[in-house]
Scaffold this motif. Sequence first.
Motif, PDB file in Angstrom:
ATOM      1  N   THR A  77      -2.623   3.883  -3.631  1.00  0.00           N
ATOM      2  CA  THR A  77      -2.582   4.898  -2.565  1.00  0.00           C
ATOM      3  C   THR A  77      -3.753   4.712  -1.616  1.00  0.00           C
ATOM      4  OG1 THR A  77      -1.689   6.404  -4.211  1.00  0.00           O
ATOM      5  CG2 THR A  77      -2.358   7.373  -2.111  1.00  0.00           C
ATOM      6  N   LYS A  78      -3.436   4.555  -0.317  1.00  0.00           N
ATOM      7  CA  LYS A  78      -4.532   4.318   0.641  1.00  0.00           C
ATOM      8  C   LYS A  78      -4.633   5.417   1.692  1.00  0.00           C
ATOM      9  CE  LYS A  78      -6.704   0.723   3.331  1.00  0.00           C
ATOM     10  NZ  LYS A  78      -6.547  -0.529   4.060  1.00  0.00           N
ATOM     11  N   MET A  79      -3.507   6.064   1.967  1.00  0.00           N
ATOM     12  CA  MET A  79      -3.490   6.987   3.112  1.00  0.00           C
ATOM     13  C   MET A  79      -2.719   8.256   2.745  1.00  0.00           C
ATOM     14  SD  MET A  79      -1.919   6.011   6.872  1.00  0.00           S
ATOM     15  CE  MET A  79      -3.200   4.958   7.488  1.00  0.00           C
ATOM     16  N   LEU A  80      -3.138   9.348   3.374  1.00  0.00           N
ATOM     17  CA  LEU A  80      -2.429  10.630   3.221  1.00  0.00           C
ATOM     18  C   LEU A  80      -2.123  11.153   4.622  1.00  0.00           C
ATOM     19  CD1 LEU A  80      -1.622  13.333   1.726  1.00  0.00           C
ATOM     20  CD2 LEU A  80      -4.024  14.002   1.974  1.00  0.00           C
TER      21      LEU A  80
ATOM     22  N   ASP B 128       0.844  -1.205   0.000  1.00  0.00           N
ATOM     23  CA  ASP B 128       0.000   0.000   0.000  1.00  0.00           C
ATOM     24  C   ASP B 128       0.880   1.257   0.000  1.00  0.00           C
ATOM     25  OD1 ASP B 128      -2.375  -1.371   0.089  1.00  0.00           O
ATOM     26  OD2 ASP B 128      -2.676  -1.129   2.254  1.00  0.00           O
ATOM     27  N   GLU B 129       0.399   2.284  -0.646  1.00  0.00           N
ATOM     28  CA  GLU B 129       1.166   3.536  -0.673  1.00  0.00           C
ATOM     29  C   GLU B 129       0.552   4.569   0.264  1.00  0.00           C
ATOM     30  OE1 GLU B 129       2.748   2.897  -5.241  1.00  0.00           O
ATOM     31  OE2 GLU B 129       1.530   4.673  -4.802  1.00  0.00           O
ATOM     32  N   VAL B 130       1.423   5.293   0.925  1.00  0.00           N
ATOM     33  CA  VAL B 130       0.978   6.359   1.832  1.00  0.00           C
ATOM     34  C   VAL B 130       1.701   7.643   1.445  1.00  0.00           C
ATOM     35  CG1 VAL B 130       2.626   5.461   3.577  1.00  0.00           C
ATOM     36  CG2 VAL B 130       0.929   7.170   4.252  1.00  0.00           C
ATOM     37  N   LEU B 131       0.933   8.691   1.242  1.00  0.00           N
ATOM     38  CA  LEU B 131       1.502   9.981   0.862  1.00  0.00           C
ATOM     39  C   LEU B 131       1.962  10.706   2.120  1.00  0.00           C
ATOM     40  CD1 LEU B 131      -1.305  10.779  -1.666  1.00  0.00           C
ATOM     41  CD2 LEU B 131       1.119  10.551  -2.270  1.00  0.00           C
ATOM     42  N   VAL B 132       3.231  11.077   2.139  1.00  0.00           N
ATOM     43  CA  VAL B 132       3.795  11.722   3.335  1.00  0.00           C
ATOM     44  C   VAL B 132       4.515  13.008   2.943  1.00  0.00           C
ATOM     45  CG1 VAL B 132       4.100   9.536   4.584  1.00  0.00           C
ATOM     46  CG2 VAL B 132       5.957  10.410   3.189  1.00  0.00           C
ATOM     47  N   PRO B 133       4.553  13.984   3.837  1.00  0.00           N
ATOM     48  CA  PRO B 133       5.253  15.219   3.506  1.00  0.00           C
ATOM     49  C   PRO B 133       6.758  14.985   3.380  1.00  0.00           C
ATOM     50  CG  PRO B 133       4.011  15.434   5.590  1.00  0.00           C
ATOM     51  CD  PRO B 133       3.982  14.000   5.202  1.00  0.00           C
ATOM     52  N   ASP B 134       7.413  15.856   2.654  1.00  0.00           N
ATOM     53  CA  ASP B 134       8.879  15.888   2.584  1.00  0.00           C
ATOM     54  C   ASP B 134       9.268  17.361   2.616  1.00  0.00           C
ATOM     55  OD1 ASP B 134      11.572  15.756   2.039  1.00  0.00           O
ATOM     56  OD2 ASP B 134      11.342  15.064  -0.030  1.00  0.00           O
ATOM     57  N   PRO B 135       9.905  17.842   3.679  1.00  0.00           N
ATOM     58  CA  PRO B 135      10.441  17.129   4.839  1.00  0.00           C
ATOM     59  C   PRO B 135       9.368  16.724   5.843  1.00  0.00           C
ATOM     60  CG  PRO B 135      10.834  19.481   5.060  1.00  0.00           C
ATOM     61  CD  PRO B 135      10.235  19.277   3.710  1.00  0.00           C
ATOM     62  N   VAL B 136       9.719  15.717   6.680  1.00  0.00           N
ATOM     63  CA  VAL B 136       8.722  15.095   7.556  1.00  0.00           C
ATOM     64  C   VAL B 136       9.369  14.577   8.835  1.00  0.00           C
ATOM     65  CG1 VAL B 136       9.037  12.775   6.562  1.00  0.00           C
ATOM     66  CG2 VAL B 136       6.807  13.398   7.488  1.00  0.00           C
ATOM     67  N   TRP B 137       8.564  14.464   9.873  1.00  0.00           N
ATOM     68  CA  TRP B 137       8.946  13.725  11.087  1.00  0.00           C
ATOM     69  C   TRP B 137       9.057  12.258  10.677  1.00  0.00           C
ATOM     70  CZ3 TRP B 137       5.427  10.877  14.726  1.00  0.00           C
ATOM     71  CH2 TRP B 137       6.075  10.527  15.911  1.00  0.00           C
TER      72      TRP B 137
END
Length: 393
Positions: A165-168, A116-125
């Motif tokens: 993509t499943k999660m943001l 599954d793909e998760v969209l995450v910020p860059d830069p990120v914790w």
Amino acid sequence: MFETAGRMESLPFSEIRVMMERATQMQKQGVDVIHMEIGRPDFDTPAIIKEAAYESLKKGNVFYTSNYGTPELRRAIAEKLRRDNGIDYSPEEILVTIGVGEGTYAAVAAFLSAGDEVLVPDPVWLNYIHVPEFFGAVPVSYSLKEENNYQMDADEIESLITDKTKMLVINTPSNPTGGVQSRETLEKIARLVEKHNLIVVSDEIYEKLTYGGVKHVSFASLPGMKERTITLNGFSKCYSMTGWRLGYAAAPVACIKAMVRVHQYINTCASSFVQEAGITALEKGESAVQEMVAEYERRRDYAVDAINAIDGLSCKKPDGAFYIFVNVRSLGMTSAEAANYFLEEAHIATVPGSAFGPQGEGFIRISYACSYERIVEGMERLKKAVEKRQASR
Ligand code: PMP
């Protein structure tokens, strides 16, 4: 003997810790290091919250609680979410966690399968990269750019969405940029989330730390979004309670029921007396929080002006959290080189922006969760170090 499991490859030691350890090592050798690398408040926990914990212990509140958390704390959290965030959660829609760290883990474990793909910020914790990877899920980074004032770009995010993509993940106010997503930005994201049927994890741990009249907007408060959102929040940053390990997730009941299954096998429940003190924080802690916010704002204003007055450094004025993301590109060094240079030359510990993802290259993160006097001293040292660097080129 102790050959680690294959999945451990996705769990490196954090670069922030590496920097902290180097700085502490120098300090042990007698060097006067200014700690601007740390992501924790320098204030004591407000006295009324500590008193509530002592009283709770004295009363003998020392046993397991419900896996979900005590009904009293869940009610107080639901009330807080109504009052501060304009979202109508019932206590059944709340899970008390061991900080947002555990909330992140439980959300990912409960909803992301391998692939599954998760969209995450860059830069990120970095938990938002390493925890999904630990479960075989794939973090896909969207960029937060200085030139966009670190706002999320809905077009870019849409271009990254696939049938996997499943999660943001949204984090506002942001670690490490200090950026706060505007209502307008979040409304655009909400349309995307609806169109592509995504689960949103909204990390709002810095929510009360906003400045200059900027207001935090909770993603779940936007029309139709409560049903798709896991709101993560906690007591660490706003109440200066990092060591207490208390947080919560708010989401529809079916979601909370999945997350509690993960939580019960790791933690059983948050500490009983810490939960009771959490109620006092929510019900009586606001004025103490506002005092801390005023002091952070004073430090932010000083540090931002001082940085922008140094020829060779620049930064946006961050609207939230307690971090400044400083652009070091004109020094002709990588982020890591710049952070090392400032530690060696000026005895200031910072974190290279690259530790938070590729978009952080060219930046260092400075935390102003240290005293005003140390910040003044730190900015003087920074100026001298930059001047020396520029003169040597
Ligand atoms: N989320 C973000 C964005 C953070 O920066 C941090 C702490 N650095 C956490 C969560 C962790 O919070 P907690 O202490 O509640 O686990």
